[in-house]
Write a protein that holds these residues in place. Structure first.
Motif, PDB file in Angstrom:
ATOM      1  N   ARG A   1      -7.578  -9.699 -11.166  1.00  0.00           N
ATOM      2  CA  ARG A   1      -6.646  -9.876  -9.989  1.00  0.00           C
ATOM      3  C   ARG A   1      -7.423  -9.042  -8.755  1.00  0.00           C
ATOM      4  NH1 ARG A   1      -3.273 -10.661 -13.833  1.00  0.00           N
ATOM      5  NH2 ARG A   1      -1.380 -12.024 -13.645  1.00  0.00           N
ATOM      6  N   GLY A   2      -8.677  -8.397  -9.268  1.00  0.00           N
ATOM      7  CA  GLY A   2      -9.496  -7.640  -8.525  1.00  0.00           C
ATOM      8  C   GLY A   2      -8.716  -6.329  -8.059  1.00  0.00           C
ATOM      9  N   ILE A   3      -7.835  -5.823  -8.937  1.00  0.00           N
ATOM     10  CA  ILE A   3      -7.040  -4.491  -8.675  1.00  0.00           C
ATOM     11  C   ILE A   3      -7.909  -3.325  -9.322  1.00  0.00           C
ATOM     12  CG2 ILE A   3      -5.066  -3.442  -9.097  1.00  0.00           C
ATOM     13  CD1 ILE A   3      -3.628  -6.142  -9.185  1.00  0.00           C
ATOM     14  N   SER A   4      -8.006  -2.361  -8.372  1.00  0.00           N
ATOM     15  CA  SER A   4      -8.653  -1.084  -8.865  1.00  0.00           C
ATOM     16  C   SER A   4      -7.479  -0.026  -8.912  1.00  0.00           C
ATOM     17  CB  SER A   4      -9.934  -0.610  -8.066  1.00  0.00           C
ATOM     18  OG  SER A   4     -10.785  -1.605  -8.159  1.00  0.00           O
ATOM     19  N   ASP A   5      -7.903   1.079  -9.521  1.00  0.00           N
ATOM     20  CA  ASP A   5      -7.167   2.373  -9.513  1.00  0.00           C
ATOM     21  C   ASP A   5      -6.726   2.766  -8.324  1.00  0.00           C
ATOM     22  OD1 ASP A   5      -5.654   3.772 -11.927  1.00  0.00           O
ATOM     23  OD2 ASP A   5      -6.440   5.451 -10.660  1.00  0.00           O
ATOM     24  N   GLY A   6      -5.522   2.712  -7.560  1.00  0.00           N
ATOM     25  CA  GLY A   6      -5.208   3.440  -6.464  1.00  0.00           C
ATOM     26  C   GLY A   6      -4.959   2.269  -5.376  1.00  0.00           C
ATOM     27  N   ASP A   7      -5.213   1.138  -5.658  1.00  0.00           N
ATOM     28  CA  ASP A   7      -4.872  -0.005  -4.706  1.00  0.00           C
ATOM     29  C   ASP A   7      -3.445  -0.297  -4.609  1.00  0.00           C
ATOM     30  OD1 ASP A   7      -7.577  -0.489  -4.433  1.00  0.00           O
ATOM     31  OD2 ASP A   7      -7.524  -2.311  -5.581  1.00  0.00           O
ATOM     32  N   VAL A   8      -3.226  -0.498  -3.381  1.00  0.00           N
ATOM     33  CA  VAL A   8      -1.841  -1.057  -2.955  1.00  0.00           C
ATOM     34  C   VAL A   8      -1.648  -2.668  -3.711  1.00  0.00           C
ATOM     35  CG1 VAL A   8       0.175  -1.435  -1.320  1.00  0.00           C
ATOM     36  CG2 VAL A   8      -1.638   0.662  -1.087  1.00  0.00           C
ATOM     37  N   VAL A   9      -0.430  -2.492  -4.255  1.00  0.00           N
ATOM     38  CA  VAL A   9      -0.505  -4.045  -4.740  1.00  0.00           C
ATOM     39  C   VAL A   9       0.861  -4.458  -4.447  1.00  0.00           C
ATOM     40  CG1 VAL A   9      -1.949  -3.739  -6.613  1.00  0.00           C
ATOM     41  CG2 VAL A   9       0.397  -3.129  -6.825  1.00  0.00           C
ATOM     42  N   ARG A  10       1.144  -5.605  -4.538  1.00  0.00           N
ATOM     43  CA  ARG A  10       2.515  -6.652  -4.107  1.00  0.00           C
ATOM     44  C   ARG A  10       2.958  -7.102  -5.388  1.00  0.00           C
ATOM     45  NH1 ARG A  10       3.641 -11.946  -2.141  1.00  0.00           N
ATOM     46  NH2 ARG A  10       5.394 -11.941  -0.959  1.00  0.00           N
ATOM     47  N   LEU A  11       3.911  -6.635  -5.845  1.00  0.00           N
ATOM     48  CA  LEU A  11       4.699  -7.413  -7.110  1.00  0.00           C
ATOM     49  C   LEU A  11       5.841  -8.432  -6.507  1.00  0.00           C
ATOM     50  CD1 LEU A  11       4.190  -4.272  -7.748  1.00  0.00           C
ATOM     51  CD2 LEU A  11       5.533  -4.669  -9.747  1.00  0.00           C
ATOM     52  N   VAL A  12       5.775  -9.455  -7.013  1.00  0.00           N
ATOM     53  CA  VAL A  12       6.753 -10.621  -6.227  1.00  0.00           C
ATOM     54  C   VAL A  12       7.344 -11.560  -7.163  1.00  0.00           C
ATOM     55  CG1 VAL A  12       4.658 -12.037  -5.797  1.00  0.00           C
ATOM     56  CG2 VAL A  12       6.784 -12.348  -4.541  1.00  0.00           C
ATOM     57  N   ASN A  13       8.360 -11.910  -7.171  1.00  0.00           N
ATOM     58  CA  ASN A  13       9.019 -13.130  -8.005  1.00  0.00           C
ATOM     59  C   ASN A  13      10.090 -13.899  -6.765  1.00  0.00           C
ATOM     60  OD1 ASN A  13      11.381 -11.717  -8.098  1.00  0.00           O
ATOM     61  ND2 ASN A  13      11.174 -11.171 -10.209  1.00  0.00           N
ATOM     62  N   ALA A  14      10.774 -14.782  -7.554  1.00  0.00           N
ATOM     63  CA  ALA A  14      11.664 -15.447  -6.691  1.00  0.00           C
ATOM     64  C   ALA A  14      12.653 -14.797  -5.986  1.00  0.00           C
ATOM     65  CB  ALA A  14      12.206 -16.658  -7.679  1.00  0.00           C
TER      66      ALA A  14
END
Length: 753
Positions: free
Chosen positions: A651-664
């Motif tokens: 997912r191209g995620i590195s430590d400290g990145d802001v990420v989006r968690l999503v579902n329905a």
């Protein structure tokens, strides 16, 4: 200022002012004090405090009624007399037009460690005297077990809190099989305060003696590192399948205790039949643990004194009754229930007051007034109740109807922390006429209320801190003056009771100090009756604390049952490995014997990851989220989500990145921590970050509250309990500029002339 004693749910402490700054230090007798204590200094003068009575403009100017403006509209600051007069009139209107069942008294017991200023006790006392109300039963934390265990083992408190103690584990246990673990962040917390955190030292002592700890959890940190625990990380929600595979191995290899099953259990033939074909290979195919590992573990369980623990987290999920029941059945097959340090225990390590002998005398407690009406709901079904008045639902063998609620009065809790599917909760809150909240700070619940009454914090009043399994009773002396125009809950409710005509019955003519002396009388008399030193209230208050004598560490109800000196209050008087009573309810989501039931919302290509939404390590629930310890646990002001490297890399995620968690159901932002201490296919985001939508039109929580994602469905028709522990999500790197987190700011407030 001289340091004064005080108590919080996560520890007894001394508080003092030095050069204008409040400082707290743990009680000197506490061997492992909680760092959460350092959240406390921020509570006194924080800008997010509620300073004056505040009313949503639409409610004040247009009157009560359903609306979608809650959480979106500015507040007006009004005077105490004005707002209490309005509230008294609203109570009279709702009672006259709809009856007392149209009032819902929402509360939770974690607002204060004090036994008099206990928000739950105060609001229920008030509403009972006001004519009655719809109340809640059970808890978000343990709702499935609270309903199941009385059917299959005995009264909830009697078969959980003190039947197996930490001292017993240190002295007797050879193997601890901990389903869901026993994380120290959880046992930090105990209602009423805890003066000595004994869990770590007890586990260390058992480990030094040679006890083996086995952790079954998707999270490595659910047992302390120094225990060298064997970590088994099954697919989330499959613990009951693993338990069944272990039980089958015991049966197949003749390692089960036939005599105990015959003399102390009912339903063994039915449960034995249910194990057919559910061997270690079957379990391995579901939970992902190697079949030979399962068989080897079963043999170890039968080789010595074994304790099987089931944490609260396991039953905070769909079909949550099943792992509790299956764990009990597995322990019954080993035949050690009722032995010191052996058998089965629910919740050990989930709360600080489990695993300790009860005190020899009762602690001061404010008694409730009985509710004159019999209207209630399971606590986690509050949104269902508001959205579906008049609809039928099943609960614990009963066919019930949701009442039509017009007035909600919330005191001492934050449903935007406890409840699931916050978009649905927001819609539900829009259905009532009036929503009243007592709050010291501007939580999301306060922002969605019509009337917010500023409440003092525990530091701004006097009280008594105590719990029935902690020896220290604390004189909680006032540390600071009330913030702004804040009043304690008792004073607010007393003023409202006076307007409604029952003020003297509510206060009984006592001041706060007189109430504390009155509550102390029960403890003083019990001490004297048993020949222990029994200080008067004035002597206790001057000393600042008093240590109560411990009761016997004798295994309680289960040890007596094993010894043959008593029956269990179940349908057979024995441990129910199968229950004809539960089977008679006809619930396909909770059948008459324990078994693994597949999830109705498994991972999918759109939502491929399990989200574990557990309790935080940096605060109690959402309390004092702005405190120093809580703030230090965030990254860029956002909660941290833990993700395995194998899931982060693609997912191209590195430590400290802001990420989006999503579902329905929704979405939230969090800061990523890439770690191999979570299972692959699992992400972990703790609860408690104050819900902060990106804008009025975008409900994405930019702060990291996982309850925008979790499901608002019951564990089953038996318990209708919370399922907030597990859900499924997608996680993606957030490429845009992250929005500012405004969680700890006041909403728009307009002073009113």
């Amino acid at each position: 200022m001289t340091a004064v004693p005080h108590s919080a749910h996560w520890g007894v402490f001394r508080a003092e002012w030095r050069e204008g700054e409040l400082q707290v230090r743990p009680h000197e007798a506490d061997p492992n004090p909680s760092p959460v204590l350092q959240n406390i200094p921020a509570a006194v003068r924080n800008p997010v405090r509620v300073a004056r009575p505040s009313v949503r403009r639409g409610w004040w100017e247009q009157g009560p009624g359903p609306t979608d403006r809650r959480g979106r509209e500015e507040f007006l600051e009004v005077g105490w007399d004005e707002v209490l007069d309005r509230l008294a009139a609203e109570f009279r209107r709702v009672h006259a037009e709809h009856g007392p069942t149209a009032v819902y008294g929402g509360s939770y017991g974690w607002a204060s460690a004090g036994r008099f200023h206990h928000a739950q006790g105060q609001i229920h006392r008030f509403l009972g005297l006001a004519g009655g109300y719809t109340q809640s039963v059970n808890t978000y934390s343990g709702g499935a077990a609270e309903v199941l265990l009385p059917h299959v083992l005995g009264p909830f408190d009697a078969v959980t809190r003190s039947v197996v103690t930490w001292d017993q584990i240190a002295a007797h246990t050879d193997t601890v099989l901990a389903f869901g673990g026993m994380a120290l962040k959880n046992s930090t917390v105990a209602a009423g305060g805890v003066s000595r955190h004994v869990e770590r030292d007890a586990m260390r002592a058992a480990h030094r003696r040679g006890a083996r700890f086995v952790l079954v959890s998707p999270l490595r940190q659910d047992l302390p590192d120094e225990l060298d625990a064997r970590w088994l990380a099954p697919e989330p929600g499959t613990d009951a399948a693993l338990m069944t595979g272990l039980a089958h191995t015991l049966l197949a290899e003749g390692l089960h205790d036939r005599e105990f099953l015959a003399t102390h259990c009912a339903g063994w033939p039915e449960y034995e039949r249910s194990l057919r074909g559910r061997d270690a290979e079957w379990a391995a195919g579901i939970c992902g643990i190697d079949a030979e590992e399962i068989r080897a573990l079963a043999r170890r369980l039968a080789a010595g004194r074994t304790l099987i623990t089931v944490s609260q987290s396991l039953q905070r999920a769909e079909h949550g009754e099943q792992p509790v029941w299956a764990g009990l059945a597995l322990a019954a097959m080993l035949g050690q229930i009722g032995l010191p340090g052996g058998g089965f225990v629910y919740g050990l390590g989930s709360l600080g007051h489990y695993g300790r002998p009860r005190n020899a005398v009762p602690v001061p407690t404010l008694s409730r007034r009985p509710n004159p009406v019999r209207s209630y709901i399971p606590v986690a079904r509050v949104a269902d109740m508001l959205l579906h008045p008049g609809e039928r639902y099943s609960y614990n063998g009963e066919d019930r109807t949701y009442p039509d609620i017009r007035l909600m009065y919330w005191c001492g809790g934050n449903p935007f922390h406890h409840h699931q599917d916050l978009a649905r909760l927001r819609r539900a809150l829009g259905r009532v006429d009036t929503f009243v909240v007592h709050e010291s700070v501007w939580t999301a619940t306060a922002r969605h209320a019509d009337v917010v009454l500023p409440a003092t914090t525990t530091l701004e009043r006097e009280d008594i801190g105590a719990h029935g399994t902690d020896p220290l009773v604390v004189a909680m002396k006032q540390v600071a003056e009330p913030y702004g125009e804040a009043r304690d809950d008792h004073a607010i409710l007393a003023a409202l009771a006076g307007r409604l005509g029952f003020g003297p019955r509510f206060t009984e003519g006592r001041t706060t100090r007189e109430w504390l002396a009155h509550l102390w009388e029960r403890t003083e008399k019990a001490l004297a009756d048993k020949g222990f030193p029994a200080p008067t209230f004035d002597e206790f208050w001057a000393a600042g604390e008093h240590e109560l004598p411990p009761g016997a560490d004798d295994g309680g109800l289960l040890a007596a049952f094993r010894a043959g000196t008593g029956r269990l209050p179940t349908e057979s008087g024995r441990i129910q490995l199968a229950s004809q009573r539960i089977a008679s309810f006809g619930y396909d989501d909770c059948p008459g014997h324990p078994q693994w039931l597949p999830p109705t919302e498994p991972p999918t290509p759109e939502q491929p990851l399990w989200l574990v939404s557990n309790q935080p390590s940096t605060r109690l629930h959402s309390q004092l989220d702005f405190g120093a310890t809580s703030a230090a646990g965030k990254v860029g002001g956002r909660e941290v989500v833990r993700i395995h490297p194998a899931d982060a890399a693609p997912r191209g995620i590195s430590d400290g990145d802001v990420v989006r968690l999503v579902n329905a159901r929704g979405a939230c932002l969090a800061a990523a921590r890439v770690t191999d201490e979570v299972r692959t296919g699992v992400v972990q985001l703790p609860t408690g970050a104050w819900y902060t939508p990106a804008s009025a039109d975008d409900p994405t929580c930019v702060h990291g509250n996982p309850n925008v994602l979790t499901r608002d469905v019951g564990t089953s028709r038996l318990a209708q309990a919370c399922t907030g522990q597990l859900t499924t999500v997608q996680v993606e790197r957030y490429a845009a500029e992250p929005p500012e987190v405004r969680a700890h700011r006041r909403p728009p407030i307009v002073p009113r002339a």
